[in-house]
Scaffold this active site. Sequence first.
Site, PDB file in Angstrom:
ATOM      1  CG  ASP A 139      -2.204   0.847   0.863  1.00 51.96           C
ATOM      2  OD1 ASP A 139      -2.140   1.678  -0.062  1.00 51.96           O
ATOM      3  OD2 ASP A 139      -3.235   0.693   1.533  1.00 51.96           O
TER       4      ASP A 139
HETATM    5  C1  NOJ Z   1      -3.952   3.928  -0.051  1.00 52.31           C
HETATM    6  C2  NOJ Z   1      -5.150   3.037   0.047  1.00 52.31           C
HETATM    7  O1  NOJ Z   1      -5.127   2.332   1.262  1.00 52.31           O
HETATM    8  C3  NOJ Z   1      -5.246   2.050  -1.088  1.00 52.31           C
HETATM    9  O2  NOJ Z   1      -6.460   1.354  -0.989  1.00 52.31           O
HETATM   10  C4  NOJ Z   1      -5.127   2.747  -2.403  1.00 52.31           C
HETATM   11  O3  NOJ Z   1      -5.267   1.825  -3.453  1.00 52.31           O
HETATM   12  C5  NOJ Z   1      -3.783   3.437  -2.459  1.00 52.31           C
HETATM   13  N1  NOJ Z   1      -3.711   4.415  -1.396  1.00 52.31           N
HETATM   14  C6  NOJ Z   1      -3.541   4.112  -3.790  1.00 52.31           C
HETATM   15  O4  NOJ Z   1      -4.380   5.186  -3.948  1.00 52.31           O
END
Ligand code: NOJ
Length: 747
Positions: A286
């Site tokens: 993430d």
């Molecule tokens: C953080 C989020 O937790 C995740 O779900 C997302 O895909 C990413 N950022 C990218 O935007």
Amino acid sequence: MKKTIFNILFIIVLSALFLQPVSAQLKTNAQKADSVLNLMTLDEKIGQINQYNDDWTATGPVTLDPDKVTQVQKGEIGSLLNCVGTERTRHWQLIAMQSRLKIPLLFGQDVVHGYKTTFPVPLAESCSWDMEAIELSARIAATEASAGGIHWTFAPMVDIARDPRWGRVMEGAGEDPYLASKIAYARVKGFQGEKPGEINSVMACAKHFAAYGAAIGGRDYNSVDMSDRLLWETYLPPFKAAVDAGVATFMNSFNDINGVPSTGNKYLQRDILKGKWGFRGFVVSDWGSVGEMINHGNVKNEYEAALCAITAGCDMDMESRCYKNNLAQLVKDVKVPVALIDDAVKRILRKKFELGLFDDPFKYCNPKREQKELNNPEHPIIARDIARKSIVLLKNQDQLLPLSKNIKTIAFIGPLVKAVKQNKGFWDVELPGLDSNFIVSQWEGLKNKVGNRTRLLYAKGCEIEGENKDGFADAVDIAKQADIVILSIGERRDMTGEAKSRSDIGIPGVQEELLKVLLTTGKSVVVLINAGRPLVFNYTADHAQAVLYTWWLGSEAGNAIADVLFGDYNPSAKLSITFPLSVGQIPIYYSHFNTGRPAVSDSNRFYNSSYTDISIWPKFEFGYGLSYTTFRYSNLQLSKRKMKSDDRVEVSVTITNTGHYDGEEIVQLYLRDLVGSIARPVEELKDFRKIKLKAGESQQVKFLIDKEKLSFYNQQLQWVAEPGEFDVMIGASSRDIRLKDRFELVE
Ligand code: NOJ
């Protein structure tokens, strides 16, 4: 003519001589990935597993990096996120084509509930229990996104969530592993289509692996403390369903589980996902989660973070730069074998081959197709249908709804009536140069529906937040002139979502007070509640004559709501998550254990696991939702009373539409294992059917119970079905069990 024949013969001979060996050399994508890998330097390999944000928009804390162009030219970036539209993606792909090996970039994006055409937020959509509709909405999102240059969506989020304080509850499919698994499967299929590389498909990403939805206290990014049994039984099944559906990628999660951050969790990524489940795609971190392990405190610095994540099976580093800055040194120091990096690179290259990017890096950058798909007239029609399937009718006193089309005057009141963008919900995609005029507000939707027949009056009444009641008088004034009042209240769209945890999930501001004053006019009030999560709204639920939970329904929200208000669509949705009576009950979910002092009533202290100040019962339970018609459940039959473990029990039940409207019912099958080697939930959803019945019509619904449906993880984490008695419950919700019987599993 002769010349032509000669030419043809010549070509045939040539083909026999040369093309035959070439086609014989045609390789699998894995072999092709290997051959590219063989050409790569270590720096290029590390570049492949490095993902950066583009500069257009950000979905996480931004690291300023003025040097991205040079890095792409040097092959030091394998993927970009938040880079949308054919113009922008072509721009970057052209730069990637200047790199030594010309390895195409992969463009990832959070296409969570639509791209241009926005669908209901996923939690809303999950209340439709309609797998075809859910798959279709993902299909359309994929069609539009792929036409806009996107190769890969960071969806579906398949996290089980039982805490509505957690803002990301809106992104998933609710609290139940069975329903959520079905939905995970449908969403992956919808995004990915028939096979990888189809022009109108995107790669899906099952996230957040794992148990992110169980953050302590519902606080986003918080730790998770969970038994292995709960993990396997409740939180992992939707991920497994995504693997079964062929999901191309996984994203790990920000949280730690029992002290081990998911990003550096070998048990999850190597042992379970890539080992036991045989997952052949790749895992992305993430946003920044590799580097965030330093804050978790399981590693000292970025060097250790990179070592920990790559060893644990995290293939791509989103935005932390730990891989880029440390992996070469880690290889030099003989801490990370190149084979580990090679494996990650190969997984990613394979996907690029599957997508067809090596054949044509600009395959998804066709502006004509982009224009066509983003303006496809079919898409809003489908979005409208899915939106109305997601609306939950919570209350309908004296059958106030559906409204007659002959009403003379309607007062449409509230801060969300004329809101436009709010209807899109949290994870809408910001598209460059696109205004909001394709979103149907609730006001427009109602106007479209009633035309000139009905006089529509409007007052805002109050804002979503704040204490100002200056608008109440106007609202009361128009309410008095109307035959009926419709009040649209709730959250702002960005009050639920990532980093949007709230401790108070009541209706914000003075909106419920507005309802109170409107009710003093003596007019009937229909309340629309707009939100991404379950809210607590006891005053509204107890006093309004009718309540529709309208969530965030997307670009066709207004039309869909009007369809339901006037009975052009008979509501059929049922809650996929428990709505608490009070924040104090959280976490509250239907499939709890019985306990030694079962929670069966609100009295009897000492004999009951209960509260002294509030009820044990939720306001609205899992599986609940009304229709304009009524259904009778009768004639429950079990094909046998004793079942051997290789056998099956057929359960049949007759459902009759006893009301005056055609309608749909979601018939739910729950089971209870009465005595197990460990405690078992009081009920577990094991199957359901959504059926359509004309007024007066009956239908027999059948379910098959096999060993799989009776199995659970025992203390040794073995998946077993233990002999003994099982209750079969057929319900219209988890509390509204209409019919019950029992059978026995014998050795
Ligand atoms: C953080 C989020 O937790 C995740 O779900 C997302 O895909 C990413 N950022 C990218 O935007």
